[in-house]
Every structure is written in structure tokens, then in C-alpha cells.
Design an enzyme around this catalytic site. Structure first.
Site, mmCIF file in Angstrom:
data_model
loop_
_atom_site.group_PDB
_atom_site.id
_atom_site.type_symbol
_atom_site.label_atom_id
_atom_site.label_comp_id
_atom_site.label_asym_id
_atom_site.label_seq_id
_atom_site.Cartn_x
_atom_site.Cartn_y
_atom_site.Cartn_z
ATOM 1 N N SER A 24 0.831 -1.203 0.000
ATOM 2 C CA SER A 24 0.000 0.000 0.000
ATOM 3 C C SER A 24 0.867 1.256 0.000
ATOM 4 O O SER A 24 2.094 1.186 0.146
ATOM 5 C CB SER A 24 -0.952 0.025 1.208
ATOM 6 O OG SER A 24 -0.224 0.138 2.402
ATOM 7 N N SER A 142 11.570 9.996 7.329
ATOM 8 C CA SER A 142 10.430 10.879 7.591
ATOM 9 C C SER A 142 10.960 12.234 8.033
ATOM 10 O O SER A 142 12.093 12.340 8.524
ATOM 11 C CB SER A 142 9.578 10.273 8.707
ATOM 12 O OG SER A 142 8.618 11.200 9.164
ATOM 13 N N TYR A 155 8.262 6.719 17.010
ATOM 14 C CA TYR A 155 8.357 6.818 15.541
ATOM 15 C C TYR A 155 9.538 7.718 15.175
ATOM 16 O O TYR A 155 10.378 7.352 14.334
ATOM 17 C CB TYR A 155 7.054 7.387 14.991
ATOM 18 C CG TYR A 155 7.003 7.503 13.485
ATOM 19 C CD1 TYR A 155 6.889 6.378 12.670
ATOM 20 C CD2 TYR A 155 7.050 8.757 12.857
ATOM 21 C CE1 TYR A 155 6.828 6.488 11.278
ATOM 22 C CE2 TYR A 155 6.989 8.877 11.474
ATOM 23 C CZ TYR A 155 6.881 7.740 10.694
ATOM 24 O OH TYR A 155 6.823 7.858 9.316
ATOM 25 N N LYS A 159 13.012 6.695 13.159
ATOM 26 C CA LYS A 159 13.413 7.330 11.894
ATOM 27 C C LYS A 159 14.737 8.094 12.048
ATOM 28 O O LYS A 159 15.519 8.169 11.103
ATOM 29 C CB LYS A 159 12.298 8.265 11.389
ATOM 30 C CG LYS A 159 10.998 7.525 11.028
ATOM 31 C CD LYS A 159 11.164 6.603 9.826
ATOM 32 C CE LYS A 159 9.851 6.009 9.359
ATOM 33 N NZ LYS A 159 9.991 5.151 8.175
ATOM 34 N N THR A 187 -1.727 8.338 2.691
ATOM 35 C CA THR A 187 -1.650 6.869 2.729
ATOM 36 C C THR A 187 -2.422 6.380 3.950
ATOM 37 O O THR A 187 -3.025 7.165 4.676
ATOM 38 C CB THR A 187 -0.183 6.385 2.868
ATOM 39 O OG1 THR A 187 0.270 6.730 4.193
ATOM 40 C CG2 THR A 187 0.732 6.996 1.835
HETATM 41 N N1 LIG Z 1 2.376 8.687 4.877
HETATM 42 C C1 LIG Z 1 3.150 9.601 5.438
HETATM 43 O O1 LIG Z 1 2.703 10.707 5.781
HETATM 44 C C2 LIG Z 1 4.610 9.300 5.657
HETATM 45 C C3 LIG Z 1 5.434 10.368 5.994
HETATM 46 C C4 LIG Z 1 6.783 10.110 6.213
HETATM 47 C C5 LIG Z 1 7.269 8.821 6.085
HETATM 48 N N2 LIG Z 1 6.440 7.798 5.767
HETATM 49 C C6 LIG Z 1 7.006 6.455 5.681
HETATM 50 O O2 LIG Z 1 6.699 5.895 4.432
HETATM 51 C C7 LIG Z 1 6.747 4.478 4.550
HETATM 52 C C8 LIG Z 1 5.530 3.889 3.849
HETATM 53 O O3 LIG Z 1 4.372 4.231 4.590
HETATM 54 P P1 LIG Z 1 3.025 4.693 3.886
HETATM 55 O O4 LIG Z 1 2.820 6.094 4.232
HETATM 56 O O5 LIG Z 1 3.020 4.283 2.475
HETATM 57 O O6 LIG Z 1 1.954 3.881 4.751
HETATM 58 P P2 LIG Z 1 1.136 2.551 4.459
HETATM 59 O O7 LIG Z 1 0.255 2.726 3.285
HETATM 60 O O8 LIG Z 1 0.526 2.191 5.761
HETATM 61 O O9 LIG Z 1 2.261 1.494 4.062
HETATM 62 C C9 LIG Z 1 3.036 0.832 5.019
HETATM 63 C C10 LIG Z 1 3.579 -0.427 4.389
HETATM 64 O O10 LIG Z 1 4.402 -1.102 5.370
HETATM 65 C C11 LIG Z 1 4.007 -2.469 5.428
HETATM 66 N N3 LIG Z 1 4.240 -3.002 6.762
HETATM 67 C C12 LIG Z 1 3.796 -2.503 7.946
HETATM 68 N N4 LIG Z 1 4.139 -3.320 8.945
HETATM 69 C C13 LIG Z 1 4.815 -4.369 8.383
HETATM 70 C C14 LIG Z 1 5.408 -5.548 8.895
HETATM 71 N N5 LIG Z 1 5.359 -5.861 10.208
HETATM 72 N N6 LIG Z 1 6.013 -6.399 8.027
HETATM 73 C C15 LIG Z 1 6.042 -6.120 6.699
HETATM 74 N N7 LIG Z 1 5.505 -5.000 6.158
HETATM 75 C C16 LIG Z 1 4.887 -4.156 6.994
HETATM 76 C C17 LIG Z 1 2.512 -2.446 5.074
HETATM 77 O O11 LIG Z 1 2.105 -3.693 4.542
HETATM 78 P P3 LIG Z 1 1.275 -4.828 5.310
HETATM 79 O O12 LIG Z 1 0.252 -4.156 6.150
HETATM 80 O O13 LIG Z 1 0.706 -5.648 4.185
HETATM 81 O O14 LIG Z 1 2.280 -5.590 6.091
HETATM 82 C C18 LIG Z 1 2.478 -1.393 3.980
HETATM 83 O O15 LIG Z 1 2.811 -1.984 2.743
HETATM 84 C C19 LIG Z 1 6.820 4.161 6.038
HETATM 85 O O16 LIG Z 1 8.142 3.820 6.379
HETATM 86 C C20 LIG Z 1 6.450 5.486 6.690
HETATM 87 O O17 LIG Z 1 7.039 5.626 7.954
HETATM 88 C C21 LIG Z 1 5.116 8.016 5.531
#
Ligand SMILES: NC(=O)c1ccc[n+]([C@@H]2O[C@H](COP(=O)([O-])OP(=O)(O)OC[C@H]3O[C@@H](n4cnc5c(N)ncnc54)[C@H](OP(=O)(O)O)[C@@H]3O)[C@@H](O)[C@H]2O)c1
Length: 265
Positions: A24, A142, A155, A159, A187
Site C-alpha cells: 500500500s 520521515s 516513531y 526514523k 496513505t
Molecule cells: N504517509 C506519510 O505521511 C509518511 C510520511 C513520512 C514517512 N512515511 C514512511 O513511508 C513508509 C511507507 O508508509 P506509507 O505512508 O506508504 O503507509 P502505508 O500505506 O501504511 O504502508 C506501510 C507499508 O508497510 C508495510 N508493513 C507494515 N508493517 C509491516 C510488517 N510488520 N512487516 C512487513 N511490512 C509491513 C505495510 O504492509 P502490510 O500491512 O501488508 O504488512 C504497507 O505496505 C513508512 O516507512 C512510513 O514511515 C510516511
């Protein structure tokens, strides 16, 4: 097994890219874009069905390797990833979980969970790969890896640790590294964010919903990677807070304190 993308290679065609967190959000968007560039993809996350559905949509060679990175056999997982296409050119460490809890109410096990998934998993994968290949490491950190933010003590710590490890790896081992520091991206991160009870937050925060679209974020990540950038910041107004953090710290503390994780703003 040793294969490294060429210094000036901005073409992802035929390159083997392992994306964690591909089911996702940012990881999924990166998979779609890289498939369009005919990269060969290895997709990892817990939800195998979501990865298989994504794989069906992609017009490129894909290997699905479902795993829970909280407690994976990293050696076996990395061996399987290397075997999928005979080597790895790039790893995008996108798997991660968010946090919504104040420090005073947060038990240690919540901090451990955040560190296991956000920090130790990328470190473990990298440690298994280093003896066999110098793959380009793309690390989704992040803005919380650059400064503190209410409700995110664990968190932000995970990071910050990630940035420290990969920045050091780059200078120590000459491994190509791109650290990405996004602000808010649209997301599911706030939905799955862990709370003090260990349960998912289950709420789409207002600010998250108004964040940068995941596809735009992914496009900017690939642009930075193609340009061999060492650090890419992808943010809207959060980036002003970051500048204040450096140039007018007292103002940063004043503003950051006003953010409320409870209201999701
Ligand atoms: N969205 C934001 O605002 C934001 C901002 C800064 C940084 N980030 C970073 O971007 C990255 C991606 O996040 P996102 O925003 O795209 O959120 P997301 O849609 O919730 O995606 C998170 C992904 O991590 C996987 N994941 C979570 N726990 C896991 C586990 N125990 N084992 C394997 N996979 C796992 C999830 O897959 P499953 O649930 O299928 O395991 C999913 O594919 C993260 O590192 C997040 O910290 C996001």
C-alpha cells in the site's frame, strides 16, 4: 551476485528492485512507477493477497515475497530475494508503521515494535546483503527523522536511528544510499499507526488525508534516486518547520508544541 547500478544510470529498465512495504501507500506507488519503467520487482509486506493483486496489475516481472518484518528470518528472506532474479540492484525500504501516543502512556513494548519494523528490519536486510552485493539503498525515513513531533516519540526515534545508520553506512562502506524524508503523504499510515494499547489508531487523520498524493511522492523519490541524491525532502509546510528547527530553534519548539496528535492536525 555483485551488481550495482551504474553511477549515471537514470534508467531503471531491467534493474532488480526489492520494495518492502509494497502492499500500500508509497511502496505500492513506487512499484507501479517502476513497473512502468520495466524494472524487475520483488515485493514484500505481510498481506500476500494485496501483493498478489498488485502483481497482477503490473506489466513486468514480479516476485512476491510476503513476510512479517517484525519477526522475519532475514537471512532466508534475503536469500530468496537474491535468488528471484539472480541479484539485487536496489532495495527500497518503505515498510513502516506510525505512532499515536504520548510518551507518558506508552509502554516499552510499543517502542520495541516501532524499532523492530522501522529500524531493525532495514538494518537486518542490509546486513544480509552487504557481504554479497552493494545494492543502492533507498530508505523511506520521515520529517520525524529530522525533528521531533508530538505523539511520535518512538516513531521519531526509529526514523532518526534509520537516518543515522544509513548515513554512516554510506560514508563507511561506500554503499549508494538515498535517504527520503517525506512530510505528510496521503496513505493508510495513520490508520495503522500503533497506539499506547498496541492497537491500531484506526483513524484517517485530517492532515494525513490532505497530504501529498502517494503517486506524487513516489515520482519525486524516483527523480531523486535517478539523480543520485543522498537526501530528498518531500514536504509542504513541514519543511518550513524543519528550517526553523535549524535557524530559529526557539520558534520551532513553540510551533511544534502546538501540533496536536489527538486532533490529527
Ligand atoms: N504517509 C506519510 O505521511 C509518511 C510520511 C513520512 C514517512 N512515511 C514512511 O513511508 C513508509 C511507507 O508508509 P506509507 O505512508 O506508504 O503507509 P502505508 O500505506 O501504511 O504502508 C506501510 C507499508 O508497510 C508495510 N508493513 C507494515 N508493517 C509491516 C510488517 N510488520 N512487516 C512487513 N511490512 C509491513 C505495510 O504492509 P502490510 O500491512 O501488508 O504488512 C504497507 O505496505 C513508512 O516507512 C512510513 O514511515 C510516511
Amino acid at each position: 551476485m555483485t551488481r550495482v547500478m551504474h553511477e549515471n544510470d537514470t534508467n531503471f529498465t531491467g534493474k532488480v528492485v526489492w520494495i518492502t512495504g509494497a502492499s500500500s501507500g508509497i511502496g505500492e506507488a513506487l512499484a507501479v512507477l517502476l513497473a512502468g519503467k520495466k524494472a524487475k520487482l520483488i515485493l514484500t509486506a505481510r498481506r500476500e493477497a494485496a501483493l498478489m493483486a498488485l502483481s497482477d496489475r503490473l506489466d513486468t516481472a514480479v516476485k512476491v515475497l510476503a513476510a512479517d518484518l517484525y519477526a522475519a528470518d532475514f537471512q532466508a528472506l534475503t536469500t530468496a530475494a537474491l535468488a528471484a532474479f539472480g541479484g539485487i540492484d536496489m532495495v527500497i525500504h518503505a515498510a513502516g508503521i506510525g505512532q499515536r501516543s504520548l510518551a507518558a502512556e506508552t509502554p516499552l513494548k510499543v517502542y520495541r515494535q516501532l524499532m523492530e519494523i522501522n529500524f531493525f528490519a532495514p538494518v537486518a536486510i542490509t546486513g544480509c546483503l552487504l557481504p554479497v552485493c552493494k545494492a543502492h539503498m533507498v530508505v523511506i525515513g520521515s520529517m520525524s527523522g529530522l525533528m521531533g513531533f508530538p505523539g511520535r516519540t518512538g516513531y521519531a526515534a526509529s526514523k532518526h536511528a534509520l537516518k543515522g545508520y544509513f548515513e554512516t553506512l554510506q560514508v563507511e562502506q561506500d554503499v549508494p544510499v538515498t535517504i527520503v524524508s517525506p512530510g505528510r503523504v496521503q496513505t493508510n499510515l495513520s490508520l495503522s499507526a500503533i497506539t499506547a494499547s498496541g492497537e491500531a489508531h484506526g483513524v484517517m487523520d485530517e492532515a494525513q488525508a490532505k497530504g501529498i498524493p502517494a503517486m506524487e511522492c513516489a515520482l519525486r523519490i524516483l527523480k531523486g534516486v535517478a539523480q543520485k541524491k543522498k537526501h530528498v525532502i518531500i514536504a509542504r509546510k513541514e519543511k518550513y518547520l524543519y528550517w526553523l528547527h535549524w535557524w530559529w530553534p526557539s520558534m520551532y519548539y513553540k510551533i511544534a508544541k502546538k501540533y496536536s496528535f489527538a486532533s490529527g492536525k
